[in-house]
Design a protein around this motif. Sequence first.
Motif, PDB file in Angstrom:
ATOM      1  N   THR A  94       0.827  -1.308   0.162  1.00  0.00           N
ATOM      2  CA  THR A  94      -0.065  -0.021  -0.117  1.00  0.00           C
ATOM      3  C   THR A  94       0.837   1.201   0.007  1.00  0.00           C
ATOM      4  N   GLU A 117       2.189   1.564  -3.378  1.00  0.00           N
ATOM      5  CA  GLU A 117       1.088   2.473  -4.436  1.00  0.00           C
ATOM      6  C   GLU A 117       0.854   3.763  -4.165  1.00  0.00           C
ATOM      7  N   ALA A 118       0.568   3.923  -2.942  1.00  0.00           N
ATOM      8  CA  ALA A 118       0.551   5.540  -2.459  1.00  0.00           C
ATOM      9  C   ALA A 118       1.541   6.480  -3.046  1.00  0.00           C
ATOM     10  N   LEU A 124      -8.270   1.793  -0.646  1.00  0.00           N
ATOM     11  CA  LEU A 124      -7.803   0.519  -0.327  1.00  0.00           C
ATOM     12  C   LEU A 124      -6.316   0.264  -0.922  1.00  0.00           C
ATOM     13  N   ALA A 125      -6.138   0.911  -1.899  1.00  0.00           N
ATOM     14  CA  ALA A 125      -4.592   0.446  -2.659  1.00  0.00           C
ATOM     15  C   ALA A 125      -3.653   1.230  -1.752  1.00  0.00           C
ATOM     16  N   TRP A 126      -3.932   2.372  -1.393  1.00  0.00           N
ATOM     17  CA  TRP A 126      -2.959   3.052  -0.569  1.00  0.00           C
ATOM     18  C   TRP A 126      -2.866   3.088   1.037  1.00  0.00           C
ATOM     19  N   GLY A 127      -4.092   2.636   1.486  1.00  0.00           N
ATOM     20  CA  GLY A 127      -4.024   2.444   2.851  1.00  0.00           C
ATOM     21  C   GLY A 127      -4.242   3.827   3.377  1.00  0.00           C
ATOM     22  N   VAL A 128      -4.543   4.766   2.603  1.00  0.00           N
ATOM     23  CA  VAL A 128      -4.735   6.075   3.416  1.00  0.00           C
ATOM     24  C   VAL A 128      -6.095   6.700   2.800  1.00  0.00           C
ATOM     25  N   THR A 145      -4.429  13.357   1.172  1.00  0.00           N
ATOM     26  CA  THR A 145      -3.310  13.412   0.082  1.00  0.00           C
ATOM     27  C   THR A 145      -3.599  14.560  -0.989  1.00  0.00           C
ATOM     28  N   PHE A 192      -4.610  14.166  -3.577  1.00  0.00           N
ATOM     29  CA  PHE A 192      -5.792  14.089  -4.158  1.00  0.00           C
ATOM     30  C   PHE A 192      -7.150  14.796  -3.308  1.00  0.00           C
TER      31      PHE A 192
END
Lengths: 278, 1149
Positions: free
Chosen positions: A85, A88-89, B171-175, B180, B182
Amino acid sequence: MTNARPGDEANPPAPALAPPIQWARRQWRAARWTLAVSDGPPNAAGEELAQALARHIVGHRLRGTPQLVSAWERVIGGGDGYSPTEGEALKAFLGVIRPGISPEHVEAFIAEYLWHYLVTHDVAEQALVRVVGPKFHVTAPGGDGLVVRRGESLRFTLWEIKKHSGTDLTGSVRDAYLQLSDGATQYLAEYSAVEQLNDDRDLARLFARLVEAWVDGEPVARAGVAVAGSTAPQKCFTTMGKYFAQLTSDDSRHGLTAAVAPFPTFALRVRELLWTGL
Amino acid sequence: VDRALDLDRIRLALGDHARLPSARELVEKIAETEVALFRGLEEIDASLLDVAWYLHSVASALPALDLYGADRQRTAFQVSGHVFDLLLANRNLPTIDRFRFMFAAQVAYLRGDLNPNAIAAYRSRPDAAALVGFQDPSAAVRVGSGLLAFDTAWLFPAMQRLRRERDAARLAWGVDPEATVFGSSSLGIDGAWHLLLYLVYGSADNLTLARDELRRAVTNSPSSEDLDARWVAFHLLQLSDQLGATSLWSVLPPTTSPSIARAFTLARPAILSFWPPQVDLLRGDRAPNAFDADVRRMVLSIPTSAGKTLLAQVIVADHLARRGTGVCFVAPTRSLCREIEASLRRRLRLIATAAEITVSDVAFEIPLVDEVAIEVMTPERLAYLMRADPDTVLARYGLFIIDEAHTLTDGARGWTLEWVLSTLHHLSRDTGHRIVVMSAALGQRAHLVSWLDPTGEGIHFHSDWRGPRRVHSVFTSEPDWDHPRDLPRPRSNTPVRREYDAYGVLRLRPSGTGRIHQLRTTSPVGRLVLRQPSQKRDDQSTPFYKTLAPLASILGRAGPVLIISPTKVEAARLASEIAQLNPPESAAPVWLIDLAAARLGDLHPLIACLRRGVAYHHASLPGDVLLGIEEALSADELRFIVATTTLTEGVNLPVRTVIIAAQGAFSGEGYEEFITGARLLNAIGRAGRAARESEGWVVLARNAAFDAQDFERLRPTEADMPVQSVLVSDPALDQLASLEAALAGGADVALARPGPLVEGFLSYVWYVASLLEDRGQPATPDSVSEFLRSTLAWRQLDDQGRRRWHEASRAATVAFRRRPADARRRWSRAGTSLAAAAVLDEIAAQVSADAAAEAGGEPIAALPLVIRGGRLNRITALPEAQIRRIRTSRGGASRLVAIDEAALLSDWLSGLSVPGLAARYLHDVPDEEFRLEQLADHVTAAYENFLPWAVGIVIEWANLALADGDTGIQLDTSLPAFIRYGVDSMTAVSLVRAGIPSRSLATAVAGAFLAERHDPEQALRAWLCTFDLIDWRDRYHPSPAELRALIEFARPPGSRLAARLLGGEVVTVPVRTLAAVGERSAADIQEIAGEPAPARLGVWVGADRVAAILPEHYAEIEAVRATGVPLAVDVGPGGEGLTVSISLVSLAD
């Protein structure tokens, strides 16, 4: 030491150490000129600046997610790699200079962030109240940066930022003048709208009037042009008055040159630091 | 001067700045840009951009900061909207800048109270259907623009996708994306989504949520550099109050059923916010209030393109939901009736209250079907119903809406509307019936108000507001006097003739500075030839209309052009001229050409015009062809239409440019101008399509030297369009004098022919007398006068005028009482002049006498009896018939051609085509084009209007006589409908009445049904639904409009599928099975790719098409799909095959 206002989240956190930048200042009739010069990598000072700038960029672009800043610090410090994660972030937030993006774009990105780094670290300037920029999509058209400082009163500077290769410096500066003078009302109209909700009424009123102040050449309005490249010119910004004739007040035209030699290597090194482990 | 370029307003908005143009300079710059656009150029002065952003910024300053006054800010928005709009004309703008300018224009227009222009500006967006990704730099401005244009069909899928992608990123970033870069984008999308949900579904929570999210999007620190997302969010936030206050959920009273608001917010085009005049009229705190049952009379005067139709729709919907009575919606032409019906149908389909709607195409029947709650009709039909039985009319309808009420002033038709309205008003003075009178062109409104609402308890609403700007211009043709050429003289006695090139000159006065901008064609548009030395114009000169054609052709580049021509002949001539300038690839759509060719024959002059993208439109063309032309124009499939004022009076067909080719024409009494006042205003009003473009162009063509006063001609004042009763007019008073003279000479008032206006009046007196008699009251001159006092005429006549009409009424009343009771009652209901009724009465007597010799039992065919013994010729010879005689040629040694009307009628009913009829009956007309044109005129004049009516009366009266005679014999009453539609079965009639626009399709479908059905009890609809759309296409080759009509016909009356679905129910319907489906599976309903519209709807499970939507459900399912609202669909076994279940996807978070 910085002049960032405590608690102003929009400004980047100050780095622990100021990197080795040599500052110089000149004053033309057309403009005030700030020169910032540093060696680039692989020179140690250059590496130090690259690391400081990378840290600045991460601190700025990831300022809402301190856990990701820590993750980057961890990876860059040789610790564990990114979790899926985290990876990805970071790819999403730093994607604008992902590997494969043209060196031109990378240099433009680094030039804008170098400007941001310098304006937030230039202790000789008046107290920093607000900095907006570099814009999220660096390549998208729009204002490159807006800085509000407080001296006797609040004043804003609308910045246009370019990178140059040395040989095209004059052209880059002229392009910046033209782009700034042509696009100023549009850029300022956007800044004006989005910053009016500020709780500080004086600041909100200043933002609400950005376009009018610019158009009328009021003392609160300043134009700024920054160029970054490998070399520092002997002479720069001497014709700036021609492009911003309405800005007639003292200190209403500001030029900034950042020279980090060699700039392309520097830019790629910063990108490398940012993308380490991704 | 349009308000948008009013110098004082621009001065107010702009202030004084050395670095910006002065107000005067700005006005001129804008004007020059307008002129450049007029020429088809895109020369945009770059300095306009600075002004636009400056004004936008001034206007966007928060009021709490006390920087600029509200009026200045509003004006600054209006002007900046206008300038941004001009900037959008530059086709080379980068996509992101185009979206920014567009969004800026939309914000400016909305906050400048010019709402429809916000939607119009959106039409310039690139890649319109694109669904962008969450991280796309243009996502924010695309969403913002879509929201401000209320493009729900794009917004629902696009925003769902954005939100899905954002959730996936979380979900992908976990944040949380909010933390962010965005963040502003994410919050802005949520804010826009909840604003959309509020506007579409109500619920104040959504609005609160939207405001909170938008504010956070603007101030979110981690994404403060995402300027576009913040900028969009800022403006949406500022607009949220206004959108909230003007949304349907705020404006409609809380007691209104939510399904009513949904009918407007969901049906396309989605109405998510009312326009200023609509808010003014409908707002809850208004007293008196439009929704208040005590408000029984409303006089609404609102310009074209200001949302008048929507107002009426809201009032209709509210009435249906709250009261148990129906609605009678009156509009002046059948075309307009169809249009009103179609737009009401789209919305009312979604209303929970059962509300079937019909449009009555004919005036001579009473098909009052029980489930019909709204009937849209012409004044003639309402007059017919009122004559037949006013009590039934009043019992059936609780609300009467009279649209285009200024047609009260239009001759005999005007009088019909006046007496109908007067009588309704009189009979409902103490009841709860509501009468709403609307028009865009009402001068002397006070007269109308004092007539219909003498106590002043109703609503009298007037607004000048309109969205699109208008640029006025004057076209002249001007000779180049400096370069004369002498024409050769073949003979010595040939007069000396000097020729000059003529250039087209267009003068525009777009701004408040009064400066006139002049454009001149670069090449000649014709020539002027003058005889010497008399300087008399020679016939070799180019006719004026030909010089106009190149201008029309040029202006067509910017959008559809409507050219108003004073006469039918000139309309066709000018259309042909424009067509010659167009390339072959500019052809009208094939379906329209096919429709017109089938109806009129390949050689009809209209066909050649259509092949080059030009139509003409006048009352002599068949209704289905006119409807096709109107449909093609509104679908942007036709660029040029040359029409008489029947179009502008009749149809709400806005265009980009209106050209008034001439304001009048020569008649026997010399040149007479009649495109003036209300008629002119109505024509001009079509320029600029609200919500489609923000500017309309008007060109007045003047066959004269230019005069600056010509511009004033385009600005009729209220004094130019008084709502004046026909009875006050000079023609009526002249005819009255004729009657007075005839009466003085001892004439029978009932048989007198003083003229249509007075004859209409006398018929009305008989009607009132008969009405009184029916109610057991004495039919005396005084009791009749009670009704006359309710007319508009009585309020407008002076004492002497009243005395004269009263005397005429007295004479008619006396004559009424002298006639036998049954005859006078019949005549009063005929709807013709009394003299015509007398003729029809005689014919009916002959018919019944002949019929009495027949055997009883089944109704006998009426046609042979009606045409026997020269009866048909007597009917068609009545002055009311207005059938033009057939001539051998257009001019020259033309002579009349005798037609066997009886044989022609018989062949018409047998289904012979117009070209076939022309060949058989008009062979004496050598020019085939002229032959077809005349026959089409004849068919339209005789069979669409007068003859069905007159024959209907004869049959009805003959049947009365036969019933009285206890013969057991009755005539079949289908004949009038057969004549009207040119078909020979009631099955075909039912199809045409249900909206199938063409005779040939109705005949083909009816023929197949009657020949193929196995079960004699099977209804037409059920039989038709055993086929599929593709079968219909294969068997009948319908045009898109015809196919849509068949689809509509297939829908069972009373089906509430769409309303139930949108009301939250899960709707399950059978589908045509194409592949086995074992258990219920999630599915998708989509149009089948590659099929022309309207394409069949398939049901897919994954990539497999497993079923098809049945034709009977198509219309309603398509109506729901068109809303763009996300649907949950599953398919699986049910009953004998597969069923699909459809429901709304829950949109709550």
